[in-house]
Design an enzyme around this catalytic site. Sequence first.
Site, short mmCIF file in Angstrom:
data_model
loop_
_atom_site.label_atom_id
_atom_site.label_comp_id
_atom_site.label_asym_id
_atom_site.label_seq_id
_atom_site.Cartn_x
_atom_site.Cartn_y
_atom_site.Cartn_z
N TRP A 6 0.82 -1.22 0.00
CA TRP A 6 0.00 0.00 0.00
C TRP A 6 0.85 1.27 0.00
CZ3 TRP A 6 -0.20 -3.84 3.74
CH2 TRP A 6 0.51 -3.61 4.91
N ARG A 7 2.16 1.14 0.11
CA ARG A 7 3.04 2.30 0.04
C ARG A 7 3.39 2.60 -1.42
NH1 ARG A 7 7.53 1.92 4.93
NH2 ARG A 7 6.17 2.69 6.57
N GLU A 64 -5.17 0.49 6.46
CA GLU A 64 -5.23 1.05 7.80
C GLU A 64 -6.22 0.29 8.68
OE1 GLU A 64 -3.27 3.01 9.18
OE2 GLU A 64 -2.17 3.78 7.47
N GLN A 82 -4.51 -3.22 15.34
CA GLN A 82 -4.21 -4.31 16.27
C GLN A 82 -3.74 -5.59 15.55
OE1 GLN A 82 -6.89 -4.72 19.65
NE2 GLN A 82 -8.04 -2.92 18.97
N THR A 83 -3.11 -5.42 14.38
CA THR A 83 -2.60 -6.56 13.62
C THR A 83 -1.23 -6.21 13.06
OG1 THR A 83 -4.89 -7.03 12.97
CG2 THR A 83 -3.16 -8.25 11.84
N GLY A 126 -9.34 -11.52 12.63
CA GLY A 126 -9.96 -11.15 13.90
C GLY A 126 -10.66 -9.80 13.84
N TYR A 127 -11.36 -9.46 14.91
CA TYR A 127 -12.11 -8.20 15.00
C TYR A 127 -12.93 -8.00 13.71
CZ TYR A 127 -8.77 -7.36 18.74
OH TYR A 127 -8.01 -7.48 19.88
N TYR A 135 -8.24 8.90 13.11
CA TYR A 135 -6.93 8.44 12.65
C TYR A 135 -6.98 8.00 11.19
CZ TYR A 135 -3.20 5.17 11.66
OH TYR A 135 -2.18 4.51 11.04
N ASP A 141 -1.82 7.32 16.22
CA ASP A 141 -2.04 5.96 16.68
C ASP A 141 -1.14 5.73 17.88
OD1 ASP A 141 0.47 5.83 15.56
OD2 ASP A 141 0.05 4.11 14.26
N CYS A 189 17.29 4.77 21.19
CA CYS A 189 17.46 6.22 21.06
C CYS A 189 18.68 6.61 20.24
CB CYS A 189 17.54 6.86 22.44
SG CYS A 189 16.03 6.64 23.45
N CYS A 239 17.76 7.26 16.67
CA CYS A 239 16.65 8.16 16.39
C CYS A 239 17.11 9.43 15.67
CB CYS A 239 15.94 8.54 17.69
SG CYS A 239 14.53 9.65 17.45
#
Length: 565
Positions: free
Chosen positions: A84-85, A116, A121-122, A160-161, A199, A217, A287, A290
Amino acid sequence: MPTPRAATKAATLKTIKDAFDGKKAKLATAAVFEKPAEPIATTLPPTRAHSSQYHYPLLVDDKSQCDALLAWFESVEDSRTMPWRKAWIDPSQALETSDKVEDVLNKRAYEIWVSEVMLQQTRVSTVIPYFNSWISKWPTVQDLARANHDDVLAAWKGLGYYSRATRLHEGAKAVVSKPSQSMPNEVSDLLQLPGIGQYTAGAISSIAFGRAEPVLDGNVARVLSRQLGLYIDAKDKKASDVLWKVAGQLIKEVSMHPEIEFSVVPGQWNQAMMELGSTICTPRPKCEECPIQKTCRANSEGARLSKERQSSTAVIDIEDACTLCEQLDTEDLAAIPEEELSDEEVKPKKKRKTAAKQTNTLSRYFAIGTPSASSNVDSEDEAANTASKKRKASATSSTGKSINAYCSLFPKKVAKKKAREEDAAICIVELCSPDDESMWLIEQRPATGLLASLWQFPQTTLSASDTTAANRKTSAQKYVVGLDAGAVDMTKARHVASFDPLVHVFTHLRLTMHAQHYRITDKADASDLTCSGAPVRKWVRTSAMDNETLSTGMRKCWDLVANTN
């Protein structure tokens, strides 16, 4: 000749540079936190005495750090292949192909929407094959709108969901019901579609259409909490509202909104923040890798604490004190796994004398290069010098680990509520025929709520008194007899077998399923298998059961029976 994707990548930093260096007057953005007149020094835990101005997002005024984040994302976005990118398409420019810009943008927005929703939650690795399969079946929102709902649920099986799939299907129908039959590009319009929240709307609007709309998120909330030094429960509504506003302030500043209405920057920025939280600014952060470490308040606090190793005694006027941050719990550091602590802490020296009892203080965990309380107080100079050399050699890595450990405290962790426990009898009723294969009774769950619209075997919740196998069998038998299953006489259902309980854990429910197998052998009962009323029930042949959209738990119950026949 560069590809469209390469050209887009090359234009990303240039767009940012033009935005920051342009001579157009920037319109003031409503800031959540007032910008301090002078830079505010890093506060020192655990008191962390500070005003609300301390949380002003340093990224807003730091062009180099914004550049660094976008450049970092540009360098890593291809490292995790996600279908999807894709390169952003400027709606104001014509395409080199024969495709219409509107059609391409509409499809791009639809794909982002699907991804999205699936990613909620996956894990990404789990979603990719589902996404590819989904898009191959329904490549456009119009295709999805025309799909059969059972087919949609079947394609979602295993993710799920399932209510997500139902809302996605309903949302597609809502899109095509409009005159344009196109995906909206503004957040306000996207929010009118079923299943699209703030979101998802922000992700579609920014990534597909280039609008300066924020996303928030769990990953982005964690990044912002650390950047701002906000020690709060990011899931709390008050905290969430603040983080949404800060996310909006940042993306509008970096995208030069409203002077620039559409650009590649919003989508790149939002994806960079999400990617950063997913790969580097994780619950156990790295860190040192980053790109925006310089503007991170939590990182600065950890660095200062690792050097000074003492609590601040500063007191701030109560009228100026921050009302958002909660008191830092120094005991939290005691729960950090050993691999997150310094080498000195993981490998304490062998005791030669009785050690003094240590307490879980913040300074103890940041006492890099200092003798522990368990060290031999009468050790020889040679041993001390050797230990000193080892400490110097590992000072850099130890300090880095300590800073990471401190940053891992942000945002504040809140203990999860214990999942509610429930027992249910799963009644698997078989209708036998001497001349044909057996048929099985299943029913459809409500269109909303847990496992929305999925099919299941009739089930009934067991009471607290149903603690024995005999009691559960009796309760299940009473339930089966009262089922409406068309012309089939359910009083003739005979108990065949009970199976060992299966435990299925949902987010807020721990369900123990006690499967019970019943059989009806009277051929006359099969004269009319049409079921009426609610819930919707039907009889399904054995050979067709694999095609039914049963939940994962029900599929396990079915396997128990199928494997015994």
